[in-house]
Design a protein around this motif. Structure first.
Motif, PDB file in Angstrom:
ATOM      1  N   MET A   1       1.136  -7.916 -31.090  1.00 29.38           N
ATOM      2  CA  MET A   1       0.196  -7.347 -30.130  1.00 29.38           C
ATOM      3  C   MET A   1       0.971  -6.607 -29.046  1.00 29.38           C
ATOM      4  O   MET A   1       1.890  -7.149 -28.447  1.00 29.38           O
ATOM      5  CB  MET A   1      -0.634  -8.471 -29.507  1.00 29.38           C
ATOM      6  CG  MET A   1      -1.509  -8.070 -28.362  1.00 29.38           C
ATOM      7  SD  MET A   1      -3.007  -7.324 -28.935  1.00 29.38           S
ATOM      8  CE  MET A   1      -3.915  -7.131 -27.443  1.00 29.38           C
ATOM      9  N   ILE A   2       0.584  -5.364 -28.814  1.00 23.41           N
ATOM     10  CA  ILE A   2       1.163  -4.582 -27.727  1.00 23.41           C
ATOM     11  C   ILE A   2       0.420  -4.958 -26.450  1.00 23.41           C
ATOM     12  O   ILE A   2      -0.807  -4.952 -26.418  1.00 23.41           O
ATOM     13  CB  ILE A   2       1.042  -3.071 -28.014  1.00 23.41           C
ATOM     14  CG1 ILE A   2       1.866  -2.718 -29.243  1.00 23.41           C
ATOM     15  CG2 ILE A   2       1.481  -2.257 -26.804  1.00 23.41           C
ATOM     16  CD1 ILE A   2       1.766  -1.276 -29.649  1.00 23.41           C
ATOM     17  N   LYS A   3       1.159  -5.285 -25.401  1.00 25.80           N
ATOM     18  CA  LYS A   3       0.543  -5.742 -24.149  1.00 25.80           C
ATOM     19  C   LYS A   3      -0.076  -4.603 -23.354  1.00 25.80           C
ATOM     20  O   LYS A   3      -1.036  -4.812 -22.626  1.00 25.80           O
ATOM     21  CB  LYS A   3       1.574  -6.467 -23.292  1.00 25.80           C
ATOM     22  CG  LYS A   3       2.053  -7.754 -23.917  1.00 25.80           C
ATOM     23  CD  LYS A   3       3.087  -8.422 -23.045  1.00 25.80           C
ATOM     24  CE  LYS A   3       3.624  -9.666 -23.730  1.00 25.80           C
ATOM     25  NZ  LYS A   3       4.661 -10.319 -22.925  1.00 25.80           N
ATOM     26  N   GLU A   4       0.474  -3.398 -23.477  1.00 29.10           N
ATOM     27  CA  GLU A   4      -0.052  -2.252 -22.744  1.00 29.10           C
ATOM     28  C   GLU A   4      -1.329  -1.726 -23.403  1.00 29.10           C
ATOM     29  O   GLU A   4      -1.583  -1.966 -24.573  1.00 29.10           O
ATOM     30  CB  GLU A   4       0.985  -1.127 -22.679  1.00 29.10           C
ATOM     31  CG  GLU A   4       2.195  -1.445 -21.838  1.00 29.10           C
ATOM     32  CD  GLU A   4       3.213  -2.316 -22.542  1.00 29.10           C
ATOM     33  OE1 GLU A   4       4.090  -2.849 -21.859  1.00 29.10           O
ATOM     34  OE2 GLU A   4       3.143  -2.484 -23.755  1.00 29.10           O
ATOM     35  N   VAL A   5      -2.102  -0.989 -22.638  1.00 29.67           N
ATOM     36  CA  VAL A   5      -3.310  -0.332 -23.147  1.00 29.67           C
ATOM     37  C   VAL A   5      -2.926   1.057 -23.630  1.00 29.67           C
ATOM     38  O   VAL A   5      -2.188   1.778 -22.953  1.00 29.67           O
ATOM     39  CB  VAL A   5      -4.386  -0.232 -22.039  1.00 29.67           C
ATOM     40  CG1 VAL A   5      -5.573   0.581 -22.512  1.00 29.67           C
ATOM     41  CG2 VAL A   5      -4.823  -1.620 -21.598  1.00 29.67           C
ATOM     42  N   ILE A   6      -3.412   1.438 -24.800  1.00 30.19           N
ATOM     43  CA  ILE A   6      -3.155   2.768 -25.348  1.00 30.19           C
ATOM     44  C   ILE A   6      -4.366   3.648 -25.057  1.00 30.19           C
ATOM     45  O   ILE A   6      -5.495   3.283 -25.383  1.00 30.19           O
ATOM     46  CB  ILE A   6      -2.879   2.694 -26.864  1.00 30.19           C
ATOM     47  CG1 ILE A   6      -1.634   1.836 -27.119  1.00 30.19           C
ATOM     48  CG2 ILE A   6      -2.731   4.089 -27.452  1.00 30.19           C
ATOM     49  CD1 ILE A   6      -1.335   1.602 -28.578  1.00 30.19           C
ATOM     50  N   VAL A   7      -4.130   4.785 -24.428  1.00 22.97           N
ATOM     51  CA  VAL A   7      -5.201   5.722 -24.086  1.00 22.97           C
ATOM     52  C   VAL A   7      -5.346   6.713 -25.227  1.00 22.97           C
ATOM     53  O   VAL A   7      -4.384   7.364 -25.627  1.00 22.97           O
ATOM     54  CB  VAL A   7      -4.899   6.454 -22.763  1.00 22.97           C
ATOM     55  CG1 VAL A   7      -6.008   7.449 -22.432  1.00 22.97           C
ATOM     56  CG2 VAL A   7      -4.719   5.452 -21.638  1.00 22.97           C
ATOM     57  N   ASN A  18      -5.339   1.150 -34.603  1.00 24.87           N
ATOM     58  CA  ASN A  18      -5.517  -0.223 -35.092  1.00 24.87           C
ATOM     59  C   ASN A  18      -4.978  -0.423 -36.502  1.00 24.87           C
ATOM     60  O   ASN A  18      -4.660  -1.552 -36.878  1.00 24.87           O
ATOM     61  CB  ASN A  18      -6.980  -0.637 -35.013  1.00 24.87           C
ATOM     62  CG  ASN A  18      -7.416  -0.906 -33.584  1.00 24.87           C
ATOM     63  OD1 ASN A  18      -6.613  -1.275 -32.746  1.00 24.87           O
ATOM     64  ND2 ASN A  18      -8.683  -0.729 -33.316  1.00 24.87           N
ATOM     65  N   LYS A  19      -4.858   0.642 -37.278  1.00 27.78           N
ATOM     66  CA  LYS A  19      -4.235   0.533 -38.598  1.00 27.78           C
ATOM     67  C   LYS A  19      -2.730   0.286 -38.473  1.00 27.78           C
ATOM     68  O   LYS A  19      -2.126  -0.316 -39.345  1.00 27.78           O
ATOM     69  CB  LYS A  19      -4.474   1.800 -39.423  1.00 27.78           C
ATOM     70  CG  LYS A  19      -5.881   1.913 -39.949  1.00 27.78           C
ATOM     71  CD  LYS A  19      -6.038   3.171 -40.784  1.00 27.78           C
ATOM     72  CE  LYS A  19      -7.450   3.295 -41.314  1.00 27.78           C
ATOM     73  NZ  LYS A  19      -7.623   4.511 -42.129  1.00 27.78           N
ATOM     74  N   ALA A  20      -2.144   0.782 -37.379  1.00 19.51           N
ATOM     75  CA  ALA A  20      -0.692   0.680 -37.202  1.00 19.51           C
ATOM     76  C   ALA A  20      -0.272  -0.522 -36.368  1.00 19.51           C
ATOM     77  O   ALA A  20       0.712  -1.175 -36.682  1.00 19.51           O
ATOM     78  CB  ALA A  20      -0.163   1.957 -36.558  1.00 19.51           C
ATOM     79  N   VAL A  21      -1.008  -0.809 -35.296  1.00 25.38           N
ATOM     80  CA  VAL A  21      -0.623  -1.876 -34.378  1.00 25.38           C
ATOM     81  C   VAL A  21      -1.869  -2.588 -33.857  1.00 25.38           C
ATOM     82  O   VAL A  21      -2.979  -2.083 -33.958  1.00 25.38           O
ATOM     83  CB  VAL A  21       0.175  -1.342 -33.165  1.00 25.38           C
ATOM     84  CG1 VAL A  21       1.483  -0.730 -33.597  1.00 25.38           C
ATOM     85  CG2 VAL A  21      -0.633  -0.359 -32.366  1.00 25.38           C
ATOM     86  N   GLU A  22      -1.636  -3.758 -33.281  1.00 19.84           N
ATOM     87  CA  GLU A  22      -2.715  -4.490 -32.623  1.00 19.84           C
ATOM     88  C   GLU A  22      -2.579  -4.241 -31.126  1.00 19.84           C
ATOM     89  O   GLU A  22      -1.584  -4.632 -30.509  1.00 19.84           O
ATOM     90  CB  GLU A  22      -2.597  -5.983 -32.924  1.00 19.84           C
ATOM     91  CG  GLU A  22      -3.726  -6.806 -32.363  1.00 19.84           C
ATOM     92  CD  GLU A  22      -3.576  -8.290 -32.695  1.00 19.84           C
ATOM     93  OE1 GLU A  22      -4.151  -9.083 -31.967  1.00 19.84           O
ATOM     94  OE2 GLU A  22      -2.879  -8.613 -33.668  1.00 19.84           O
ATOM     95  N   ALA A  23      -3.548  -3.537 -30.544  1.00 18.07           N
ATOM     96  CA  ALA A  23      -3.469  -3.186 -29.122  1.00 18.07           C
ATOM     97  C   ALA A  23      -4.870  -2.871 -28.600  1.00 18.07           C
ATOM     98  O   ALA A  23      -5.770  -2.517 -29.366  1.00 18.07           O
ATOM     99  CB  ALA A  23      -2.568  -1.980 -28.920  1.00 18.07           C
TER     100      ALA A  23
END
Length: 40
Positions: A1-7, A18-23
Motif C-alpha cells: 500500500m502506498i501511503k501517499e494519495v495519487i491525484v 489500482n491494477k498496478a498498486v494499492e493506493a
C-alpha cells in the motif's frame, strides 16, 4: 500500500492505478485541485 494519495484525472485512471498498486486516489475530473476536491 502506498501511503501517499495519487491525484488522477478520471475514473479510468483510478482503474489503471489500482491494477498496478494499492493506493488512495483523488479524482480531479480534469479541472485541477480546488478546495471542494480536497474537502471530499
Amino acid at each position: 500500500m502506498i501511503k501517499e494519495v495519487i491525484v488522477v484525472e478520471g475514473k479510468m485512471d483510478v482503474v489503471a492505478v489500482n491494477k498496478a498498486v494499492e493506493a488512495d486516489c483523488l479524482i480531479t475530473g480534469g479541472f485541477g485541485l480546488n478546495k471542494k476536491a480536497l474537502s471530499d
